[in-house]
Scaffold this motif. Structure first.
Motif, PDB file in Angstrom:
ATOM      1  N   VAL A  43       0.660  19.219   6.563  1.00 21.12           N
ATOM      2  CA  VAL A  43       0.613  18.402   7.448  1.00 21.12           C
ATOM      3  C   VAL A  43      -0.682  17.456   7.287  1.00 21.12           C
ATOM      4  O   VAL A  43      -0.742  16.167   7.406  1.00 21.12           O
ATOM      5  CB  VAL A  43       0.489  18.976   8.650  1.00 21.12           C
ATOM      6  N   GLY A  44      -1.810  18.276   6.893  1.00 12.70           N
ATOM      7  CA  GLY A  44      -3.154  17.474   6.662  1.00 12.70           C
ATOM      8  C   GLY A  44      -3.058  16.552   5.811  1.00 12.70           C
ATOM      9  O   GLY A  44      -3.630  15.416   5.720  1.00 12.70           O
ATOM     10  N   ASN A  45      -2.380  16.911   4.430  1.00 16.50           N
ATOM     11  CA  ASN A  45      -2.280  15.747   3.531  1.00 16.50           C
ATOM     12  C   ASN A  45      -1.520  14.530   3.717  1.00 16.50           C
ATOM     13  O   ASN A  45      -1.619  13.560   3.574  1.00 16.50           O
ATOM     14  CB  ASN A  45      -1.663  16.656   2.121  1.00 16.50           C
ATOM     15  N   MET A  46      -0.481  14.948   4.778  1.00 13.50           N
ATOM     16  CA  MET A  46       0.321  14.020   4.908  1.00 13.50           C
ATOM     17  C   MET A  46      -0.156  12.984   5.978  1.00 13.50           C
ATOM     18  O   MET A  46      -0.169  11.493   6.102  1.00 13.50           O
ATOM     19  CB  MET A  46       1.739  14.330   5.655  1.00 13.50           C
ATOM     20  N   GLN A  47      -1.114  13.393   6.801  1.00 19.01           N
ATOM     21  CA  GLN A  47      -2.152  12.423   7.712  1.00 19.01           C
ATOM     22  C   GLN A  47      -2.927  11.518   6.855  1.00 19.01           C
ATOM     23  O   GLN A  47      -3.003  10.437   7.106  1.00 19.01           O
ATOM     24  CB  GLN A  47      -2.888  13.244   8.712  1.00 19.01           C
ATOM     25  N   VAL A  48      -3.302  12.204   5.742  1.00 15.08           N
ATOM     26  CA  VAL A  48      -4.277  11.277   4.790  1.00 15.08           C
ATOM     27  C   VAL A  48      -3.275  10.187   4.214  1.00 15.08           C
ATOM     28  O   VAL A  48      -3.755   9.163   4.120  1.00 15.08           O
ATOM     29  CB  VAL A  48      -4.994  12.108   3.859  1.00 15.08           C
ATOM     30  N   PHE A  49      -2.250  10.701   3.631  1.00 16.32           N
ATOM     31  CA  PHE A  49      -1.502   9.850   2.669  1.00 16.32           C
ATOM     32  C   PHE A  49      -0.969   8.610   3.851  1.00 16.32           C
ATOM     33  O   PHE A  49      -0.874   7.594   3.308  1.00 16.32           O
ATOM     34  CB  PHE A  49      -0.169  10.408   2.354  1.00 16.32           C
ATOM     35  N   LEU A  50      -0.390   9.056   4.815  1.00 15.30           N
ATOM     36  CA  LEU A  50       0.054   8.022   5.895  1.00 15.30           C
ATOM     37  C   LEU A  50      -0.945   6.934   6.367  1.00 15.30           C
ATOM     38  O   LEU A  50      -0.724   5.959   6.455  1.00 15.30           O
ATOM     39  CB  LEU A  50       0.612   8.681   7.115  1.00 15.30           C
ATOM     40  N   THR A  51      -2.338   7.507   6.458  1.00 13.87           N
ATOM     41  CA  THR A  51      -3.370   6.531   6.847  1.00 13.87           C
ATOM     42  C   THR A  51      -3.556   5.574   5.766  1.00 13.87           C
ATOM     43  O   THR A  51      -3.764   4.386   5.911  1.00 13.87           O
ATOM     44  CB  THR A  51      -4.790   7.183   7.148  1.00 13.87           C
ATOM     45  N   ILE A  52      -3.524   6.081   4.363  1.00 13.42           N
ATOM     46  CA  ILE A  52      -4.153   5.280   3.263  1.00 13.42           C
ATOM     47  C   ILE A  52      -2.870   4.320   3.079  1.00 13.42           C
ATOM     48  O   ILE A  52      -3.037   3.126   2.820  1.00 13.42           O
ATOM     49  CB  ILE A  52      -3.957   5.927   1.870  1.00 13.42           C
ATOM     50  N   GLY A  53      -1.580   4.623   3.335  1.00 13.09           N
ATOM     51  CA  GLY A  53      -0.279   3.811   3.248  1.00 13.09           C
ATOM     52  C   GLY A  53      -0.244   2.868   4.128  1.00 13.09           C
ATOM     53  O   GLY A  53      -0.047   1.548   3.951  1.00 13.09           O
ATOM     54  N   ILE A  54      -0.766   3.028   5.304  1.00 14.00           N
ATOM     55  CA  ILE A  54      -0.931   2.096   6.521  1.00 14.00           C
ATOM     56  C   ILE A  54      -1.650   0.711   6.104  1.00 14.00           C
ATOM     57  O   ILE A  54      -1.558  -0.451   6.341  1.00 14.00           O
ATOM     58  CB  ILE A  54      -1.037   2.546   7.807  1.00 14.00           C
ATOM     59  N   ILE A  55      -2.951   1.453   5.732  1.00 14.26           N
ATOM     60  CA  ILE A  55      -4.241   0.113   5.240  1.00 14.26           C
ATOM     61  C   ILE A  55      -3.646  -0.615   4.335  1.00 14.26           C
ATOM     62  O   ILE A  55      -3.903  -1.800   4.228  1.00 14.26           O
ATOM     63  CB  ILE A  55      -5.440   1.120   5.102  1.00 14.26           C
ATOM     64  N   GLU A  56      -2.997   0.053   3.256  1.00 12.01           N
ATOM     65  CA  GLU A  56      -2.562  -0.538   1.946  1.00 12.01           C
ATOM     66  C   GLU A  56      -1.622  -1.805   2.346  1.00 12.01           C
ATOM     67  O   GLU A  56      -1.437  -2.765   1.961  1.00 12.01           O
ATOM     68  CB  GLU A  56      -1.820   0.271   0.902  1.00 12.01           C
ATOM     69  N   LEU A  57      -0.410  -1.197   3.269  1.00 14.84           N
ATOM     70  CA  LEU A  57       0.742  -2.164   3.332  1.00 14.84           C
ATOM     71  C   LEU A  57       0.028  -3.145   4.485  1.00 14.84           C
ATOM     72  O   LEU A  57       0.516  -4.425   4.609  1.00 14.84           O
ATOM     73  CB  LEU A  57       1.735  -1.151   4.524  1.00 14.84           C
ATOM     74  N   ALA A  58      -0.922  -2.973   5.367  1.00 11.16           N
ATOM     75  CA  ALA A  58      -1.517  -4.102   6.115  1.00 11.16           C
ATOM     76  C   ALA A  58      -2.126  -5.007   5.399  1.00 11.16           C
ATOM     77  O   ALA A  58      -2.254  -6.131   5.985  1.00 11.16           O
ATOM     78  CB  ALA A  58      -2.397  -3.429   7.183  1.00 11.16           C
ATOM     79  N   ASN A  59      -2.749  -4.606   4.237  1.00 11.10           N
ATOM     80  CA  ASN A  59      -3.490  -5.587   3.525  1.00 11.10           C
ATOM     81  C   ASN A  59      -2.763  -5.907   2.212  1.00 11.10           C
ATOM     82  O   ASN A  59      -3.636  -6.565   1.339  1.00 11.10           O
ATOM     83  CB  ASN A  59      -4.952  -5.020   3.316  1.00 11.10           C
ATOM     84  N   PHE A  60      -1.544  -5.919   1.990  1.00 12.62           N
ATOM     85  CA  PHE A  60      -0.899  -6.157   0.342  1.00 12.62           C
ATOM     86  C   PHE A  60      -0.949  -7.336   0.286  1.00 12.62           C
ATOM     87  O   PHE A  60      -1.234  -7.841  -0.660  1.00 12.62           O
ATOM     88  CB  PHE A  60       0.597  -5.580   0.747  1.00 12.62           C
ATOM     89  N   ASN A  61      -0.950  -8.340   1.251  1.00 12.57           N
ATOM     90  CA  ASN A  61      -0.606  -9.817   0.747  1.00 12.57           C
ATOM     91  C   ASN A  61      -1.913 -10.324   0.495  1.00 12.57           C
ATOM     92  O   ASN A  61      -2.096 -11.259  -0.149  1.00 12.57           O
ATOM     93  CB  ASN A  61      -0.050 -10.355   2.064  1.00 12.57           C
ATOM     94  N   ARG A  62      -2.883  -9.641   0.906  1.00 11.46           N
ATOM     95  CA  ARG A  62      -4.362 -10.310   0.758  1.00 11.46           C
ATOM     96  C   ARG A  62      -4.804 -10.139  -0.635  1.00 11.46           C
ATOM     97  O   ARG A  62      -5.814 -10.865  -1.254  1.00 11.46           O
ATOM     98  CB  ARG A  62      -5.368  -9.497   1.809  1.00 11.46           C
ATOM     99  N   HIS A  63      -4.163  -9.164  -1.495  1.00 15.53           N
ATOM    100  CA  HIS A  63      -4.414  -9.152  -2.754  1.00 15.53           C
ATOM    101  C   HIS A  63      -3.952 -10.330  -3.700  1.00 15.53           C
ATOM    102  O   HIS A  63      -4.350 -10.705  -4.759  1.00 15.53           O
ATOM    103  CB  HIS A  63      -3.819  -7.872  -3.561  1.00 15.53           C
ATOM    104  N   TYR A  64      -3.004 -11.215  -3.143  1.00 13.24           N
ATOM    105  CA  TYR A  64      -2.321 -12.229  -3.830  1.00 13.24           C
ATOM    106  C   TYR A  64      -2.601 -13.679  -3.105  1.00 13.24           C
ATOM    107  O   TYR A  64      -2.159 -14.679  -3.755  1.00 13.24           O
ATOM    108  CB  TYR A  64      -0.891 -11.957  -4.101  1.00 13.24           C
ATOM    109  N   ASP A  65      -3.071 -13.539  -1.996  1.00 11.87           N
ATOM    110  CA  ASP A  65      -3.218 -15.084  -1.193  1.00 11.87           C
ATOM    111  C   ASP A  65      -4.663 -15.653  -1.255  1.00 11.87           C
ATOM    112  O   ASP A  65      -4.831 -16.491  -0.660  1.00 11.87           O
ATOM    113  CB  ASP A  65      -2.845 -14.681   0.294  1.00 11.87           C
ATOM    114  N   GLY A  66      -5.299 -15.163  -2.192  1.00  5.45           N
ATOM    115  CA  GLY A  66      -6.512 -15.994  -2.431  1.00  5.45           C
ATOM    116  C   GLY A  66      -7.842 -15.259  -1.454  1.00  5.45           C
ATOM    117  O   GLY A  66      -8.631 -15.971  -1.374  1.00  5.45           O
TER     118      GLY A  66
END
Length: 201
Positions: free
Chosen positions: A120-143
């Protein structure tokens, strides 16, 4: 006659020794300008033109040559550097005896901690990282500005361009240092089973 010729040649040679030295040619100055700032005996990589914060022309392996756009590489560098800064801070704080309440958070060895925290503790960490990554995914390619997640807290609002550039350079330098330090901490833990603050685990 031969003696006079030898004397004249000797005087000409001695006079040449006191002649003023020629200044560096425009070509040699141009060549130095194309050399790497961090490794002066290597040419500066074409894409490392100094436009990015912390760019010292350091690329001995030529990794910039295989990148279409260095923006993605800078995103990766900042993310890994920030994670390493957080990881090192967490390791030191944990070793100092400061941790969350609960027996599962008491492990000092960073390689034993994930197993002790549990699924459970590890999943909380992975979910937090995943949410941050998905929220900023397009920023890697849109300049977008590399590393800009919009989490400044207003700290940059009253700064001019020169001050912001200085902060960016400081961040990337600390990111690089933290990545090296984390590598050292990993080696120390795995090979010697020693804490960063000293002593065995």
């Amino acid at each position: 006659m031969v003696f006079k010729t030898v004397c004249l040649a000797a005087m000409a040679a001695s006079a040449a020794a006191f002649a003023p030295a020629h200044g560096p040619s425009v070509q040699s100055v141009a060549l130095r300008a194309d050399m790497s700032e961090s490794i002066p005996f290597l040419p500066r990589p074409e894409k490392l033109d100094g436009s990015m914060a912390g760019d010292m022309g350091f690329d001995p392996m030529g990794l910039s040559e295989i990148q279409q756009d260095l923006t993605y590489a800078r995103w990766a560098e900042l993310k890994h550097g920030r994670i390493c800064m957080l990881a090192l801070t967490g390791m030191v704080i944990q070793e100092a005896g400061i941790h969350l309440a609960g027996d599962q958070f008491t492990a000092l060895n960073p390689f034993e901690a994930p197993a002790k925290v549990g699924f459970v503790g590890n999943m909380q960490v992975f979910l937090t990282i995943g949410i941050i990554e998905l929220a900023n995914f397009n920023r890697h390619y849109d300049g977008s500005e590399p590393g800009d997640l919009g989490w400044t807290g207003g700290l940059l609002d009253n700064m001019d361009e020169e001050q912001i550039k200085y902060r960016k350079e400081q961040e990337i330098v600390h990111c690089r240092l933290a990545m090296i330090a984390f590598t050292g901490a990993t080696v120390q833990t795995l090979l010697f089973n020693e804490k960063l603050l000293g002593g065995a685990f």
